[in-house]
Design an enzyme around this catalytic site. Structure first.
Site: not given
Length: 386
Positions: A234, A244, A248, A255, A259
């Site tokens: 990371k 990002e 990234r 996700h 999410h």
């Protein structure tokens, strides 16, 4: 047994991560050695975590000689995702203002992802920015959320939609702090380490595939390397793409769908559990796009299953289904130009460097098949009970 040596991982600028055992009491002295000389420290924690570790940390600051910090305050929040909101952030800010905390204050986040995200955003905005030190107490926070400076709160529209990039000065990853966790909490954090193996490190994935029993027990002979490698990867990505803009965002593998599920199933399902489901379904998506060999999908599924993590679509709340999942994904932060974008894996240990746009009909097909498979499995499960 000799504890593993403390290892240092530089991130970006002067931000670094220390990984080892027995770091909690060393935090004040290591802050001083790093040139941090605040007039005030505010320790933010939740009531459960502070009950385990708070007194030890406060005593460490009190006993530091020469006394490096004249004033040390604590602020305890209620445990859980519901505390990661505007009202709690404002309450901490008002408390700090009432105690006349100035710009030479350091916020110390003692806790899991909720405390870390909230405290980081608090530090990013208090008096236009004060330093933050992260002391993660969950596997999830240690291998993922405490590293890299992404901070945020939740709002009615979704998770982590209001926040800032604010790099922690130091992250103290003390593996002894994980010993109070229940196995479910350990497993959900390890979902992020498995994810890292899938997208960037085949050797890390192999270790997690073969050593699940030891890793779940937090055996330091294996777990220290897993945590170190996860954080190292990371940190490497953050150093290349702090804000990002591309690479990234690939760390959000699992996700996009995860999410959306979490938005409908939290707090019944934990974040890492939703990510595990998302990783399996997004592997299926990559396979349907012709990017991932078909044999990789069941292998990824089995690895998550080895840690007791869910890998199939859960039963959603009444009247919720495909439209609601797609609506949640419509506000995902990786989206661009109205298109849903996902991290596309090309093999175990490799992925395309930037999230890719996904045809809406293909995403709907993946989710519909997952929902249908769940509905078909439920009657069979009920029959098996009789």
């Amino acid at each position: 047994m000799t504890p593993p040596p403390v290892r240092e991982i530089p991130v970006i600028g002067d931000s670094l991560v220390l990984v080892g055992e027995g770091l909690l009491e060393e935090i004040p002295s290591r802050m001083r050695q790093a040139g941090m000389t605040p007039s005030t420290v505010v320790v933010v924690s939740d009531k459960n975590v502070f009950g385990h570790f708070g007194a030890r940390l406060m005593a460490a600051f009190a006993n530091e000689s020469p006394k490096a910090v004249p004033r040390v305050f604590k602020y305890e929040i209620e445990p859980g995702e519901n505390s990661k909101n505007r009202d709690v952030k404002a309450a901490i800010e008002d408390y700090m203002l009432s105690e006349r905390c100035t710009r030479d204050t350091v916020v110390v986040a003692l806790g899991g992802g909720v405390v870390g995200d909230l405290s980081g955003f608090l530090a990013a905005t208090y008096m236009r920015g004060v330093p933050v030190v992260q002391v993660p107490t969950s596997v999830m926070a240690m291998v993922d959320s405490s590293v890299g400076g992404k901070t945020a709160i939740n709002v009615p529209a979704g998770k982590n939609l209001i926040g800032a990039f604010h790099q922690p000065r130091i992250v103290f990853a003390d593996m002894l702090l994980l010993r109070t966790l229940h196995q479910r909490e350990v497993a959900e954090g390890l979902a992020e380490a498995i994810k890292m193996g899938v997208i960037r490190d085949a050797a890390l994935f192999d270790t997690m595939e073969k050593e699940s029993e030891k890793i779940l027990k937090l055996d330091p002979s294996v777990t220290a390397g897993v945590i170190y490698d996860s954080v190292r990867h990371k940190a490497d990505v953050v150093a290349i793409d702090e804000k990002e803009t591309g690479l990234r965002a690939t760390l959000n593998y699992g996700h996009t769908i995860g999410h959306a599920i979490e938005g409908l199933k939290s707090p019944e399902l934990l974040h890492g559990e939703c990510v595990a489901i998302g990783c399996v379904l997004e592997a299926d998506l990559a396979c349907r796009m012709g990017k991932l060999p078909a044999e990789a999908v069941p292998r990824i599924r089995r690895c998550f299953e080895a840690y007791g993590l869910p890998v199939t679509m859960p039963e959603l709340p009444a009247s919720k289904g495909l439209p609601e999942l797609m609506a949640k994904m419509a506000v995902d932060k990786k989206n661009a130009g109205g298109a849903i974008r996902c991290t596309i894996i090309t093999g175990v240990g490799s992925s395309i460097d930037c999230p890719q746009p996904v045809p809406k009909d293909l995403m709907e097909a993946v989710l519909k098949d997952a929902l249908d498979a769940r509905d078909a499995a439920e009657p069979a499960a009920k029959r098996a009970k009789f």
